[in-house]
Design an enzyme around this catalytic site. Structure first.
Site, PDB file in Angstrom:
ATOM      1  N   PHE A 153       0.718  -1.199   0.013  1.00 41.37           N
ATOM      2  CA  PHE A 153      -0.029  -0.066  -0.103  1.00 41.37           C
ATOM      3  C   PHE A 153       1.074   1.304   0.017  1.00 41.37           C
ATOM      4  O   PHE A 153       1.640   1.453   0.920  1.00 41.37           O
ATOM      5  CB  PHE A 153      -0.870   0.108   1.309  1.00 41.37           C
ATOM      6  N   ASP A 238       9.065   2.848   1.663  1.00 41.34           N
ATOM      7  CA  ASP A 238       8.013   3.629   2.195  1.00 41.34           C
ATOM      8  C   ASP A 238       8.088   3.245   3.773  1.00 41.34           C
ATOM      9  O   ASP A 238       7.687   1.987   4.176  1.00 41.34           O
ATOM     10  CB  ASP A 238       6.942   3.061   1.295  1.00 41.34           C
ATOM     11  N   LYS A 267       2.506   9.507   8.366  1.00 41.61           N
ATOM     12  CA  LYS A 267       1.734   9.077   9.518  1.00 41.61           C
ATOM     13  C   LYS A 267       1.938   9.695  11.047  1.00 41.61           C
ATOM     14  O   LYS A 267       1.549  10.826  11.310  1.00 41.61           O
ATOM     15  CB  LYS A 267       1.541   7.660   9.802  1.00 41.61           C
TER      16      LYS A 267
HETATM   17  C1  LIG Z   1      -0.896   5.205   5.347  1.00 36.46           C
HETATM   18  C2  LIG Z   1       0.153   4.720   4.074  1.00 36.46           C
HETATM   19  C3  LIG Z   1       0.297   5.586   2.735  1.00 36.46           C
HETATM   20  C4  LIG Z   1      -0.754   6.655   2.509  1.00 36.46           C
HETATM   21  O1  LIG Z   1      -0.433   7.974   3.436  1.00 36.46           O
HETATM   22  P1  LIG Z   1      -1.562   8.897   3.397  1.00 36.46           P
HETATM   23  O2  LIG Z   1      -1.359   9.729   4.191  1.00 36.46           O
HETATM   24  O3  LIG Z   1      -2.964   8.152   3.731  1.00 36.46           O
HETATM   25  O4  LIG Z   1      -1.732   9.339   2.044  1.00 36.46           O
HETATM   26  C5  LIG Z   1       1.181   5.299   2.130  1.00 36.46           C
HETATM   27  N1  LIG Z   1       2.098   4.174   2.264  1.00 36.46           N
HETATM   28  C6  LIG Z   1       2.050   3.270   3.637  1.00 36.46           C
HETATM   29  C7  LIG Z   1       2.978   2.176   3.730  1.00 36.46           C
HETATM   30  C8  LIG Z   1       1.102   3.760   4.427  1.00 36.46           C
HETATM   31  O5  LIG Z   1       0.962   3.019   5.672  1.00 36.46           O
END
Ligand SMILES: *Cc1c(COP(=O)(O)O)cnc(C)c1O
Length: 426
Positions: A153, A238, A267
Protein backbone atom coordinates in the site's frame (compact mmCIF):
# COMPACT_ATOMS: atom_id res chain seq x y z
CA UNK A 1 3.26 36.49 20.50
CA UNK A 2 -0.41 37.16 19.89
CA UNK A 3 -3.17 36.38 22.33
CA UNK A 4 -5.25 33.21 21.93
CA UNK A 5 -8.86 32.82 22.95
CA UNK A 6 -10.32 29.65 24.36
CA UNK A 7 -12.92 28.40 21.88
CA UNK A 8 -14.69 25.13 22.68
CA UNK A 9 -14.10 22.33 20.14
CA UNK A 10 -17.24 21.37 18.16
CA UNK A 11 -19.26 18.58 19.74
CA UNK A 12 -22.39 16.83 18.42
CA UNK A 13 -24.06 13.50 19.10
CA UNK A 14 -23.40 10.26 17.19
CA UNK A 15 -26.87 10.50 15.62
CA UNK A 16 -26.25 14.06 14.40
CA UNK A 17 -22.80 13.19 13.02
CA UNK A 18 -24.23 10.16 11.22
CA UNK A 19 -27.10 12.16 9.73
CA UNK A 20 -24.81 14.94 8.46
CA UNK A 21 -22.35 12.41 7.04
CA UNK A 22 -25.13 10.57 5.19
CA UNK A 23 -26.46 13.82 3.77
CA UNK A 24 -23.27 15.65 2.88
CA UNK A 25 -20.09 13.56 2.96
CA UNK A 26 -18.86 11.57 -0.02
CA UNK A 27 -19.87 8.03 0.80
CA UNK A 28 -16.43 6.44 0.98
CA UNK A 29 -16.21 5.37 4.63
CA UNK A 30 -19.40 3.45 5.34
CA UNK A 31 -21.23 3.56 8.64
CA UNK A 32 -19.16 4.18 11.76
CA UNK A 33 -20.16 2.91 15.17
CA UNK A 34 -19.06 5.80 17.38
CA UNK A 35 -18.28 9.51 17.23
CA UNK A 36 -15.06 10.57 18.95
CA UNK A 37 -15.24 13.95 20.64
CA UNK A 38 -11.96 14.14 22.52
CA UNK A 39 -8.90 12.37 23.83
CA UNK A 40 -6.59 12.18 26.78
CA UNK A 41 -3.26 10.37 26.69
CA UNK A 42 -3.84 6.88 25.28
CA UNK A 43 -7.62 7.18 25.59
CA UNK A 44 -10.28 8.53 23.26
CA UNK A 45 -13.66 9.71 24.51
CA UNK A 46 -16.83 9.11 22.49
CA UNK A 47 -19.98 11.23 22.31
CA UNK A 48 -21.63 9.05 24.99
CA UNK A 49 -18.76 9.79 27.37
CA UNK A 50 -17.10 6.34 27.09
CA UNK A 51 -13.31 6.23 27.54
CA UNK A 52 -11.66 3.88 25.05
CA UNK A 53 -8.05 2.68 25.13
CA UNK A 54 -6.67 3.64 21.72
CA UNK A 55 -4.76 0.61 20.43
CA UNK A 56 -4.98 1.77 16.80
CA UNK A 57 -3.59 5.28 17.38
CA UNK A 58 -5.30 6.97 14.44
CA UNK A 59 -3.63 4.31 12.22
CA UNK A 60 -0.08 4.83 13.52
CA UNK A 61 -0.51 8.62 13.61
CA UNK A 62 -1.04 9.53 17.26
CA UNK A 63 2.46 8.58 18.41
CA UNK A 64 2.18 10.89 21.46
CA UNK A 65 -1.41 9.91 22.18
CA UNK A 66 -4.04 12.64 22.49
CA UNK A 67 -3.80 16.12 23.94
CA UNK A 68 -0.07 15.84 24.60
CA UNK A 69 0.81 19.13 26.36
CA UNK A 70 4.14 19.63 24.53
CA UNK A 71 2.62 19.02 21.11
CA UNK A 72 -0.54 21.03 21.83
CA UNK A 73 1.58 23.87 23.20
CA UNK A 74 3.89 23.95 20.19
CA UNK A 75 0.92 23.97 17.81
CA UNK A 76 -0.84 26.73 19.77
CA UNK A 77 2.30 28.88 19.92
CA UNK A 78 3.05 28.48 16.21
CA UNK A 79 -0.61 29.08 15.28
CA UNK A 80 -0.76 32.22 17.40
CA UNK A 81 2.24 33.56 15.52
CA UNK A 82 1.91 32.26 11.92
CA UNK A 83 0.29 29.17 10.44
CA UNK A 84 1.36 29.62 6.84
CA UNK A 85 3.54 31.95 4.83
CA UNK A 86 4.06 30.03 1.50
CA UNK A 87 7.30 28.65 0.11
CA UNK A 88 8.13 32.05 -1.40
CA UNK A 89 9.89 32.62 1.93
CA UNK A 90 12.00 30.66 4.38
CA UNK A 91 10.39 29.70 7.65
CA UNK A 92 12.33 28.57 10.71
CA UNK A 93 10.31 25.44 11.51
CA UNK A 94 10.70 24.00 7.98
CA UNK A 95 14.45 24.63 7.91
CA UNK A 96 14.97 23.10 11.35
CA UNK A 97 12.80 20.07 10.57
CA UNK A 98 14.67 19.34 7.33
CA UNK A 99 17.96 19.36 9.25
CA UNK A 100 16.54 17.04 11.92
CA UNK A 101 15.19 14.53 9.40
CA UNK A 102 18.38 14.57 7.34
CA UNK A 103 20.33 13.85 10.54
CA UNK A 104 18.02 10.98 11.50
CA UNK A 105 18.39 9.41 8.04
CA UNK A 106 22.14 8.95 8.64
CA UNK A 107 21.27 5.93 10.79
CA UNK A 108 20.33 4.18 7.52
CA UNK A 109 23.68 5.05 5.96
CA UNK A 110 22.22 7.83 3.80
CA UNK A 111 24.61 10.70 3.24
CA UNK A 112 24.10 14.34 2.30
CA UNK A 113 20.37 13.81 2.55
CA UNK A 114 17.87 16.42 1.41
CA UNK A 115 14.29 16.66 2.56
CA UNK A 116 11.03 17.76 0.93
CA UNK A 117 8.00 18.26 3.12
CA UNK A 118 4.44 17.71 1.91
CA UNK A 119 1.10 17.03 3.54
CA UNK A 120 0.47 13.30 3.46
CA UNK A 121 1.94 9.89 2.87
CA UNK A 122 0.61 9.64 -0.66
CA UNK A 123 2.13 13.01 -1.49
CA UNK A 124 5.49 11.90 -0.07
CA UNK A 125 5.45 8.74 -2.21
CA UNK A 126 4.25 10.68 -5.25
CA UNK A 127 7.23 13.01 -4.80
CA UNK A 128 9.57 10.05 -4.35
CA UNK A 129 8.36 8.47 -7.61
CA UNK A 130 8.72 11.75 -9.49
CA UNK A 131 12.22 12.20 -8.06
CA UNK A 132 13.29 8.71 -9.18
CA UNK A 133 12.08 9.45 -12.72
CA UNK A 134 13.63 12.93 -12.62
CA UNK A 135 16.95 11.44 -11.48
CA UNK A 136 17.26 9.53 -14.78
CA UNK A 137 15.68 12.25 -16.91
CA UNK A 138 18.24 14.79 -15.69
CA UNK A 139 21.02 12.44 -16.81
CA UNK A 140 19.50 12.31 -20.28
CA UNK A 141 18.65 8.60 -19.86
CA UNK A 142 14.99 8.50 -18.87
CA UNK A 143 13.69 5.34 -17.20
CA UNK A 144 10.01 4.63 -16.59
CA UNK A 145 9.67 1.35 -14.77
CA UNK A 146 8.78 1.18 -11.08
CA UNK A 147 8.81 -2.21 -9.36
CA UNK A 148 6.70 -2.63 -6.22
CA UNK A 149 5.19 -5.56 -4.34
CA UNK A 150 1.84 -7.27 -4.49
CA UNK A 151 -0.32 -6.52 -1.44
CA UNK A 152 1.61 -3.32 -0.83
CA UNK A 153 0.00 0.00 0.00
CA UNK A 154 1.51 3.30 -1.09
CA UNK A 155 -1.40 5.75 -1.25
CA UNK A 156 -4.47 6.83 -3.16
CA UNK A 157 -3.29 9.34 -5.74
CA UNK A 158 -3.29 7.91 -9.25
CA UNK A 159 0.45 7.18 -9.28
CA UNK A 160 0.60 5.82 -5.73
CA UNK A 161 -2.54 3.75 -6.38
CA UNK A 162 -0.77 2.39 -9.48
CA UNK A 163 2.24 1.54 -7.31
CA UNK A 164 -0.02 -0.13 -4.73
CA UNK A 165 -0.16 -3.86 -5.40
CA UNK A 166 -3.90 -4.24 -4.72
CA UNK A 167 -6.16 -3.65 -7.70
CA UNK A 168 -9.15 -2.71 -5.52
CA UNK A 169 -7.45 0.67 -4.99
CA UNK A 170 -6.86 1.37 -8.67
CA UNK A 171 -9.11 -0.68 -10.99
CA UNK A 172 -12.03 1.81 -11.12
CA UNK A 173 -9.75 4.70 -12.02
CA UNK A 174 -8.05 3.49 -15.19
CA UNK A 175 -6.14 4.54 -17.15
CA UNK A 176 -3.45 4.71 -14.51
CA UNK A 177 0.00 6.23 -14.97
CA UNK A 178 2.12 3.72 -16.90
CA UNK A 179 5.29 1.90 -15.90
CA UNK A 180 4.21 0.17 -12.67
CA UNK A 181 5.05 -3.51 -12.26
CA UNK A 182 4.16 -5.67 -9.24
CA UNK A 183 6.03 -8.70 -7.96
CA UNK A 184 5.10 -11.17 -5.19
CA UNK A 185 6.39 -9.89 -1.83
CA UNK A 186 9.41 -11.68 -0.34
CA UNK A 187 10.03 -13.58 -3.61
CA UNK A 188 13.70 -12.98 -4.43
CA UNK A 189 13.55 -14.66 -7.85
CA UNK A 190 10.61 -12.56 -9.00
CA UNK A 191 12.41 -9.40 -7.92
CA UNK A 192 15.58 -10.40 -9.79
CA UNK A 193 13.52 -11.03 -12.91
CA UNK A 194 11.71 -7.68 -12.67
CA UNK A 195 14.53 -5.21 -11.98
CA UNK A 196 16.34 -4.25 -15.18
CA UNK A 197 18.09 -1.35 -16.89
CA UNK A 198 14.80 0.43 -17.52
CA UNK A 199 13.89 0.36 -13.82
CA UNK A 200 14.00 3.78 -12.16
CA UNK A 201 12.83 2.63 -8.75
CA UNK A 202 12.08 -0.31 -6.50
CA UNK A 203 9.48 0.73 -3.93
CA UNK A 204 8.99 -1.43 -0.81
CA UNK A 205 7.61 -1.32 2.72
CA UNK A 206 9.75 -2.94 5.47
CA UNK A 207 6.49 -4.31 6.89
CA UNK A 208 3.34 -4.31 4.76
CA UNK A 209 0.82 -2.68 7.06
CA UNK A 210 -2.42 -2.39 5.11
CA UNK A 211 -2.41 -6.02 4.01
CA UNK A 212 -2.17 -7.32 7.57
CA UNK A 213 1.27 -6.56 9.06
CA UNK A 214 3.49 -8.77 6.88
CA UNK A 215 7.24 -8.21 7.46
CA UNK A 216 9.74 -8.20 4.61
CA UNK A 217 12.41 -10.84 4.97
CA UNK A 218 15.70 -8.95 5.67
CA UNK A 219 17.30 -10.97 2.87
CA UNK A 220 14.61 -9.70 0.51
CA UNK A 221 15.36 -6.08 1.36
CA UNK A 222 19.10 -6.70 0.98
CA UNK A 223 18.52 -8.33 -2.40
CA UNK A 224 16.42 -5.32 -3.44
CA UNK A 225 19.30 -3.07 -2.40
CA UNK A 226 21.90 -5.02 -4.37
CA UNK A 227 19.65 -5.21 -7.45
CA UNK A 228 19.26 -1.44 -7.25
CA UNK A 229 23.03 -0.93 -6.94
CA UNK A 230 23.60 -3.16 -9.96
CA UNK A 231 20.96 -1.59 -12.22
CA UNK A 232 21.24 1.95 -10.89
CA UNK A 233 17.55 1.98 -9.93
CA UNK A 234 16.66 4.05 -6.87
CA UNK A 235 15.63 2.13 -3.76
CA UNK A 236 12.59 3.84 -2.23
CA UNK A 237 11.65 2.58 1.22
CA UNK A 238 8.13 3.55 2.28
CA UNK A 239 8.39 4.11 6.03
CA UNK A 240 5.11 6.00 6.23
CA UNK A 241 3.71 3.45 8.67
CA UNK A 242 6.85 1.67 9.93
CA UNK A 243 8.90 4.83 10.53
CA UNK A 244 8.92 7.28 13.46
CA UNK A 245 10.31 4.67 15.80
CA UNK A 246 7.28 2.44 15.71
CA UNK A 247 9.21 -0.81 15.27
CA UNK A 248 11.92 0.03 17.81
CA UNK A 249 14.29 1.62 15.26
CA UNK A 250 13.60 5.12 14.00
CA UNK A 251 13.39 3.66 10.47
CA UNK A 252 12.42 -0.01 10.30
CA UNK A 253 14.81 -0.59 7.37
CA UNK A 254 17.76 0.00 9.73
CA UNK A 255 17.16 -3.51 11.08
CA UNK A 256 17.98 -5.03 7.68
CA UNK A 257 21.14 -2.97 7.28
CA UNK A 258 20.07 -1.57 3.93
CA UNK A 259 20.79 1.94 2.67
CA UNK A 260 17.79 3.43 0.85
CA UNK A 261 18.15 6.15 -1.79
CA UNK A 262 14.81 7.67 -0.83
CA UNK A 263 12.79 7.31 2.38
CA UNK A 264 9.22 8.44 2.87
CA UNK A 265 7.62 9.34 6.20
CA UNK A 266 4.21 10.65 7.18
CA UNK A 267 1.68 9.16 9.64
CA UNK A 268 3.36 9.73 13.03
CA UNK A 269 5.57 12.62 11.96
CA UNK A 270 3.24 15.44 13.04
CA UNK A 271 1.66 13.54 15.94
CA UNK A 272 -1.68 14.00 14.14
CA UNK A 273 -1.06 17.21 12.20
CA UNK A 274 -1.03 16.33 8.47
CA UNK A 275 2.53 16.19 7.17
CA UNK A 276 4.63 13.91 4.98
CA UNK A 277 8.28 13.98 4.06
CA UNK A 278 10.57 12.49 1.49
CA UNK A 279 14.24 12.17 2.31
CA UNK A 280 16.67 11.59 -0.55
CA UNK A 281 20.41 11.02 -0.41
CA UNK A 282 22.57 13.77 -1.88
CA UNK A 283 23.09 12.06 -5.24
CA UNK A 284 19.43 11.12 -5.80
CA UNK A 285 18.32 14.60 -4.73
CA UNK A 286 19.88 15.97 -7.93
CA UNK A 287 16.87 14.50 -9.75
CA UNK A 288 14.89 17.64 -8.94
CA UNK A 289 16.04 21.07 -10.08
CA UNK A 290 14.37 24.36 -9.17
CA UNK A 291 10.74 24.31 -10.24
CA UNK A 292 10.49 20.53 -10.70
CA UNK A 293 8.34 19.94 -7.65
CA UNK A 294 6.40 22.03 -5.18
CA UNK A 295 3.44 22.42 -2.85
CA UNK A 296 1.36 25.24 -1.41
CA UNK A 297 0.82 23.92 2.11
CA UNK A 298 3.79 21.55 2.41
CA UNK A 299 6.46 22.59 4.88
CA UNK A 300 4.20 25.16 6.49
CA UNK A 301 5.24 26.47 9.91
CA UNK A 302 2.34 24.85 11.77
CA UNK A 303 2.94 21.28 10.59
CA UNK A 304 6.72 21.62 10.90
CA UNK A 305 6.48 23.06 14.43
CA UNK A 306 4.32 20.08 15.36
CA UNK A 307 6.86 17.63 13.93
CA UNK A 308 9.73 19.38 15.73
CA UNK A 309 7.84 19.10 19.02
CA UNK A 310 7.17 15.41 18.34
CA UNK A 311 10.88 14.79 17.66
CA UNK A 312 11.83 16.69 20.84
CA UNK A 313 9.58 14.43 22.89
CA UNK A 314 11.09 11.37 21.16
CA UNK A 315 14.55 12.50 22.20
CA UNK A 316 13.65 13.36 25.78
CA UNK A 317 11.52 10.30 26.42
CA UNK A 318 13.48 7.83 24.26
CA UNK A 319 10.26 6.88 22.52
CA UNK A 320 11.87 4.79 19.78
CA UNK A 321 13.55 2.49 22.30
CA UNK A 322 10.34 2.57 24.34
CA UNK A 323 8.32 1.37 21.33
CA UNK A 324 10.76 -1.51 20.91
CA UNK A 325 10.66 -2.47 24.59
CA UNK A 326 6.92 -2.07 25.27
CA UNK A 327 6.15 -3.61 21.86
CA UNK A 328 8.25 -6.67 22.69
CA UNK A 329 6.35 -7.04 25.99
CA UNK A 330 3.01 -6.77 24.21
CA UNK A 331 4.05 -9.24 21.49
CA UNK A 332 5.26 -11.67 24.19
CA UNK A 333 1.98 -11.39 26.09
CA UNK A 334 0.00 -11.95 22.87
CA UNK A 335 2.11 -14.99 21.91
CA UNK A 336 1.52 -16.43 25.38
CA UNK A 337 -2.20 -15.85 24.88
CA UNK A 338 -1.87 -17.61 21.52
CA UNK A 339 -0.47 -20.71 23.21
CA UNK A 340 -3.66 -20.94 25.29
CA UNK A 341 -6.08 -19.68 22.65
CA UNK A 342 -6.20 -21.78 19.45
CA UNK A 343 -8.03 -19.05 17.52
CA UNK A 344 -4.72 -17.12 17.33
CA UNK A 345 -2.71 -18.46 14.39
CA UNK A 346 0.22 -16.05 14.56
CA UNK A 347 1.35 -12.80 16.18
CA UNK A 348 3.57 -10.84 13.80
CA UNK A 349 5.23 -7.45 13.46
CA UNK A 350 7.84 -5.54 15.47
CA UNK A 351 7.64 -3.04 18.27
CA UNK A 352 4.24 -1.38 18.36
CA UNK A 353 3.22 -2.49 14.85
CA UNK A 354 1.45 -5.76 15.50
CA UNK A 355 -0.83 -8.07 13.52
CA UNK A 356 -2.74 -10.89 15.18
CA UNK A 357 -3.65 -13.47 12.55
CA UNK A 358 -6.65 -15.59 13.49
CA UNK A 359 -7.42 -19.11 12.30
CA UNK A 360 -11.04 -18.08 11.61
CA UNK A 361 -12.81 -15.05 10.09
CA UNK A 362 -13.59 -13.42 13.43
CA UNK A 363 -11.57 -10.20 13.20
CA UNK A 364 -14.53 -7.86 12.75
CA UNK A 365 -16.57 -9.48 15.54
CA UNK A 366 -13.58 -9.40 17.89
CA UNK A 367 -12.82 -5.76 17.03
CA UNK A 368 -16.43 -4.75 17.71
CA UNK A 369 -16.67 -6.69 20.98
CA UNK A 370 -13.40 -5.16 22.18
CA UNK A 371 -14.86 -1.72 21.48
CA UNK A 372 -17.84 -2.53 23.68
CA UNK A 373 -15.32 -3.33 26.43
CA UNK A 374 -13.42 -0.06 25.96
CA UNK A 375 -10.60 -1.01 23.57
CA UNK A 376 -10.12 0.29 20.02
CA UNK A 377 -8.23 -2.02 17.64
CA UNK A 378 -8.10 -2.30 13.85
CA UNK A 379 -8.99 -5.20 11.61
CA UNK A 380 -7.58 -6.05 8.19
CA UNK A 381 -9.83 -8.33 6.14
CA UNK A 382 -11.63 -11.07 8.03
CA UNK A 383 -8.72 -12.69 9.86
CA UNK A 384 -6.24 -10.08 11.09
CA UNK A 385 -6.44 -7.74 14.07
CA UNK A 386 -4.10 -4.79 13.94
CA UNK A 387 -2.51 -2.82 16.78
CA UNK A 388 -0.73 0.52 16.23
CA UNK A 389 -1.01 2.20 19.63
CA UNK A 390 0.63 5.47 20.69
CA UNK A 391 4.31 4.97 21.52
CA UNK A 392 3.57 6.33 25.01
CA UNK A 393 1.37 3.27 25.76
CA UNK A 394 1.91 2.48 29.45
CA UNK A 395 3.20 -1.01 30.26
CA UNK A 396 0.30 -1.31 32.71
CA UNK A 397 -2.17 -1.26 29.79
CA UNK A 398 -0.87 -4.55 28.38
CA UNK A 399 -2.24 -6.97 30.97
CA UNK A 400 -5.90 -5.79 30.98
CA UNK A 401 -5.93 -5.50 27.19
CA UNK A 402 -4.60 -9.01 26.64
CA UNK A 403 -7.00 -10.41 29.26
CA UNK A 404 -10.04 -8.85 27.57
CA UNK A 405 -8.78 -9.91 24.15
CA UNK A 406 -8.53 -13.50 25.41
CA UNK A 407 -12.09 -13.35 26.77
CA UNK A 408 -13.46 -11.86 23.57
CA UNK A 409 -11.66 -14.38 21.35
CA UNK A 410 -13.16 -17.22 23.41
CA UNK A 411 -16.67 -15.74 23.29
CA UNK A 412 -16.54 -14.99 19.55
CA UNK A 413 -15.19 -18.46 18.72
CA UNK A 414 -17.90 -20.14 20.84
CA UNK A 415 -20.61 -18.04 19.25
CA UNK A 416 -19.31 -18.90 15.75
CA UNK A 417 -19.33 -22.59 16.78
CA UNK A 418 -22.97 -22.32 17.92
CA UNK A 419 -23.86 -20.56 14.68
CA UNK A 420 -22.18 -23.30 12.63
CA UNK A 421 -23.95 -26.04 14.63
CA UNK A 422 -27.38 -24.42 14.20
CA UNK A 423 -26.71 -23.96 10.46
CA UNK A 424 -25.84 -27.66 10.24
CA UNK A 425 -29.10 -28.77 11.90
CA UNK A 426 -31.25 -26.25 9.99
C1 LIG B 1 -0.88 5.23 5.11
C2 LIG B 1 0.16 4.85 4.14
C3 LIG B 1 0.36 5.56 2.95
C4 LIG B 1 -0.54 6.70 2.53
O1 LIG B 1 -0.52 7.77 3.44
P1 LIG B 1 -1.71 8.87 3.36
O2 LIG B 1 -1.26 9.89 4.36
O3 LIG B 1 -2.97 8.19 3.71
O4 LIG B 1 -1.72 9.40 1.98
C5 LIG B 1 1.38 5.16 2.11
N1 LIG B 1 2.17 4.13 2.42
C6 LIG B 1 2.03 3.42 3.57
C7 LIG B 1 2.95 2.29 3.87
C8 LIG B 1 1.00 3.75 4.45
O5 LIG B 1 0.83 3.01 5.56
Amino acid sequence: MNQTEQTPVPSISLAQARELDRAYYLQVWGDRPICIVGGEGCHLIDSDGNRLLDMIGGIAVNVLGHGHPRLAGAIAAQAASMIHCSNYYYNPSQALLAARLAGLSEATGMRGARVFIGNSGAEANEGALKLARGFFYRQGKPRAKVVSALHSFHGRTLATAAATGQSKYSAPFAPLPAGFVHVPFNDLEALRAAVDDDTCAVLLEPIQGESGVVPADPRYLREAESLCRRSGARLIIDEIQTGMGRTGSFFACQDSGIRPDILTLAKGLGGGVPIGALIADGETAKGFVIGDHGTTFGGNPLACAAALAVLDVYQEEHLTERAGRVGAMLIDALRRLGEAQPVIAEVRGRGLMIGIKLTRPLAVAVRDSLRDRGFLVGSVGAEVLRLLPPLILPESAIEPFVRDLGDVLGICAASADRQAASNATA
